[in-house]
Scaffold this motif. Structure first.
Motif, PDB file in Angstrom:
ATOM      1  N   VAL A  93     127.614  84.907   3.332  1.00 39.57           N
ATOM      2  CA  VAL A  93     128.834  84.211   3.747  1.00 39.57           C
ATOM      3  C   VAL A  93     128.635  83.674   5.175  1.00 39.57           C
ATOM      4  N   PHE A  94     128.353  82.369   5.280  1.00 39.08           N
ATOM      5  CA  PHE A  94     128.168  81.707   6.578  1.00 39.08           C
ATOM      6  C   PHE A  94     127.303  82.552   7.518  1.00 39.08           C
ATOM      7  N   PRO A  95     126.029  82.741   7.179  1.00 41.19           N
ATOM      8  CA  PRO A  95     125.187  83.630   8.001  1.00 41.19           C
ATOM      9  C   PRO A  95     124.888  83.036   9.375  1.00 41.19           C
ATOM     10  N   VAL A  96     124.767  83.909  10.348  1.00 45.11           N
ATOM     11  CA  VAL A  96     124.339  83.550  11.708  1.00 45.11           C
ATOM     12  C   VAL A  96     123.012  84.260  11.942  1.00 45.11           C
ATOM     13  N   TRP A  97     121.927  83.489  12.034  1.00 47.32           N
ATOM     14  CA  TRP A  97     120.589  84.053  12.143  1.00 47.32           C
ATOM     15  C   TRP A  97     120.214  84.241  13.613  1.00 47.32           C
ATOM     16  N   ALA A  98     119.714  85.408  13.933  1.00 50.61           N
ATOM     17  CA  ALA A  98     119.299  85.682  15.313  1.00 50.61           C
ATOM     18  C   ALA A  98     118.112  84.812  15.711  1.00 50.61           C
ATOM     19  N   GLY A  99     117.200  84.550  14.775  1.00 51.48           N
ATOM     20  CA  GLY A  99     116.058  83.697  15.085  1.00 51.48           C
ATOM     21  C   GLY A  99     116.472  82.282  15.437  1.00 51.48           C
ATOM     22  N   GLN A 100     117.424  81.756  14.703  1.00 51.50           N
ATOM     23  CA  GLN A 100     117.909  80.414  15.011  1.00 51.50           C
ATOM     24  C   GLN A 100     118.673  80.387  16.333  1.00 51.50           C
TER      25      GLN A 100
ATOM     26  N   PRO B 285     133.568  78.379  16.630  1.00 48.43           N
ATOM     27  CA  PRO B 285     134.397  78.788  15.486  1.00 48.43           C
ATOM     28  C   PRO B 285     133.780  79.896  14.636  1.00 48.43           C
ATOM     29  N   ARG B 286     132.475  80.128  14.796  1.00 44.38           N
ATOM     30  CA  ARG B 286     131.837  81.186  14.009  1.00 44.38           C
ATOM     31  C   ARG B 286     132.351  82.568  14.393  1.00 44.38           C
ATOM     32  N   ARG B 287     132.928  82.685  15.582  1.00 46.06           N
ATOM     33  CA  ARG B 287     133.503  83.973  15.977  1.00 46.06           C
ATOM     34  C   ARG B 287     134.703  84.320  15.112  1.00 46.06           C
ATOM     35  N   MET B 288     135.519  83.322  14.795  1.00 44.63           N
ATOM     36  CA  MET B 288     136.647  83.560  13.906  1.00 44.63           C
ATOM     37  C   MET B 288     136.153  83.886  12.498  1.00 44.63           C
ATOM     38  N   VAL B 289     135.111  83.187  12.055  1.00 46.17           N
ATOM     39  CA  VAL B 289     134.544  83.466  10.741  1.00 46.17           C
ATOM     40  C   VAL B 289     133.977  84.878  10.688  1.00 46.17           C
ATOM     41  N   HIS B 290     133.399  85.341  11.782  1.00 47.14           N
ATOM     42  CA  HIS B 290     132.859  86.699  11.815  1.00 47.14           C
ATOM     43  C   HIS B 290     133.963  87.738  11.620  1.00 47.14           C
ATOM     44  N   GLY B 291     135.107  87.525  12.246  1.00 49.49           N
ATOM     45  CA  GLY B 291     136.227  88.444  12.032  1.00 49.49           C
ATOM     46  C   GLY B 291     136.669  88.483  10.581  1.00 49.49           C
ATOM     47  N   LEU B 292     136.691  87.325   9.928  1.00 46.65           N
ATOM     48  CA  LEU B 292     137.066  87.291   8.510  1.00 46.65           C
ATOM     49  C   LEU B 292     136.006  87.968   7.638  1.00 46.65           C
ATOM     50  N   LYS B 293     134.750  87.861   8.030  1.00 48.84           N
ATOM     51  CA  LYS B 293     133.685  88.514   7.259  1.00 48.84           C
ATOM     52  C   LYS B 293     133.795  90.034   7.347  1.00 48.84           C
ATOM     53  N   VAL B 294     134.082  90.552   8.536  1.00 48.16           N
ATOM     54  CA  VAL B 294     134.269  92.001   8.675  1.00 48.16           C
ATOM     55  C   VAL B 294     135.461  92.463   7.838  1.00 48.16           C
ATOM     56  N   ALA B 295     136.552  91.705   7.858  1.00 51.90           N
ATOM     57  CA  ALA B 295     137.726  92.063   7.065  1.00 51.90           C
ATOM     58  C   ALA B 295     137.405  92.043   5.576  1.00 51.90           C
TER      59      ALA B 295
END
Length: 458
Positions: free
Chosen positions: A184-191, A23-33
């Motif tokens: 806003v709902f960060p996605v960390w590369a390290g994690q 679901p984070r993929r959908m959140v990513h689209g909203l973050k870009v918008a």
């Protein structure tokens, strides 16, 4: 009409599955918008437009090209773009001033020559491994900025003001990207790298255990007395997880490079050893290559008859379970970021079972060689020994190859354990606070070899 409707339904199901898997993929689209909407305010709000002018479009362009899925990727591209824009703009202004002092006739030649030299040198620097890994995007932006400022400055009168406005708007766009991506709902590369390595270790454990089970479970094999050739078998889905480990190098390298740009967050400090995850992944790939060879033994046309294979089945299956336990314990240590004594105990059990398998291989080879030499049978020996000794040694060679490859997998699993222990030391994993003895007592016992095993009797 049914065919287009089915294709639309299939496409809709695929889109839904992509979003349902993560679901984070959908959140990513909203973050870009959201970031683009914030940048558009510099056009719609009059005071903000007075501050940036028509160059506000550079902020929108920055969001489009800089915003990435992970925080590390966003910081990598944003900082590279900001630094490259500042360096390219400043250098272009300096060359523009030098060209303006050389006279109107020589100015185009000076600008063209400097652009030729800078573009050639910057493009060549992209072939340097260090520059390509860390600053490849920045070099591209540097070339673009330098060419834009130097060429457009020849006709523009206020080149300094133009460069200043573009730099300001790019900084605004980059700041909005950083704020939205980090807060806003960060996605960390390290994690993501941490989870990827632990998940691949679990898949490696399942593949190793599954390959051993597939090799010694022979539902389609016929009775050896019938004289029919054993049928070829296919790997189960469980046994094919090692392929994802072999294909994970590019993802691990990319995530490790991006994670180094991220600030400290959660259990991942500012100087977290992300490079050690790459070493753990390399050790897992060494193990996965041997599992690939073991998997080839499962589907090989040359198969050992079942009545010979059964004499090593118990020990090999036990070794496969111990090997899977070791890898799962290592995965658990990485996942929980703790150091556990259970990993060392599981490795000791694996090594003890591996030594038992070596002893049985030597005994089995001796039994088969004596059978080929026609040595006399002892009266007290079991009937199964007589059956075993009448089998030619060549029929047992595939079994010896599979068992030897299993031993090699166990030896390479030691490299994985060493890499995980180094990671635990450098990352300062905490000591696990569970009761080791109670945990070991709850483990399922490994079935012992049958007392009537002719190899044991020998």
């Amino acid at each position: 009409m049914a065919a287009p409707r089915d294709r639309v339904a299939a496409f809709g199901g695929m889109v839904w599955q992509v979003g349902a898997d993560d679901p984070r993929r959908m959140v990513h689209g909203l973050k870009v918008a959201l970031a683009l909407a914030l940048c558009s305010l510099f056009y719609y709000v009059h005071p903000l437009y007075d501050f940036t002018g028509g160059n506000a479009m550079w902020a929108v362009l920055t969001v489009v090209v800089v915003f990435e899925y992970t925080v590390g990727a966003c910081l990598y591209k944003g900082l590279n773009r900001a630094a490259a824009t500042l360096a390219g703009g400043a250098l272009a202004l300096g060359v523009h001033w030098v060209a303006s002092q050389s006279g109107k006739e020589l100015q185009p030649y000076v600008l063209t020559g400097s652009m030729f030299i800078m573009a050639a040198a910057a493009t060549f620097s992209r072939f340097i491994p260090t520059m390509k890994a860390k600053f490849d995007y920045g070099v591209t932006v540097f070339i673009l900025t330098y060419c834009l400022v130097s060429v457009s400055g020849y006709r523009a009168d206020e080149v300094v003001f133009m460069a200043q406005q573009r730099l300001t708007t790019i900084a605004i766009g980059a700041f909005i990207c950083f704020a939205v991506c980090t807060l806003v709902f960060p996605v960390w590369a390290g994690q993501e790298l941490h989870v990827l390595v632990a998940r691949n270790m679990d898949k490696l454990a399942a593949a190793a255990e599954g390959c051993v089970e597939d090799y010694f479970s022979d539902p389609a094999a016929v009775d050896a007395a019938a004289g029919e050739k054993p049928a070829r078998r296919a790997l189960s889905a469980k046994s094919q997880g090692y392929k994802q480990v072999l294909n994970a190098k590019a993802s691990e390298d990319s995530l490790a490079n991006l994670a180094k740009w991220e600030p400290g967050h959660g259990k991942f400090g500012f100087r977290h050893p992300y490079g050690q995850y790459q070493k753990v992944g390399a050790a897992m790939r060494c193990c996965a290559y041997c599992i690939d060879a073991l998997a080839a033994c499962v589907g090989s046309e040359a198969q050992t008859p079942a009545h010979i294979k059964k004499h090593l089945a118990g020990t090999c299956l036990a070794l496969g379970r111990h090997l899977a336990t070791v890898l799962r314990e290592a995965s658990g240590c990485v996942t929980s970021m703790t150091r556990s004594d259970r990993l060392g105990l599981a490795a000791a059990d694996m090594n003890a079972t591996a030594q038992e398998l070596r002893d049985k291989l030597r005994c089995l080879a001796t039994v088969l060689e004596e059978g080929e030499d026609g040595s006399p049978e002892a009266e007290q020996e079991h009937d199964a020994v007589t059956e075993l000794r009448t089998s030619p040694l060549m029929e047992a060679l595939p079994l010896f190859s599979a068992a030897s490859m299993l031993l090699e997998v166990c030896a390479r699993a030691e490299l994985v354990i060493g890499a995980v222990e180094t990671l635990a030391t450098t990352a300062r994993f905490k000591k696990a606070d569970h009761d080791e003895k109670a945990a070991l007592d709850t483990e399922a016992p490994v079935p012992a070899a049958s007392a009537g095993n002719p190899v044991d009797a020998h």
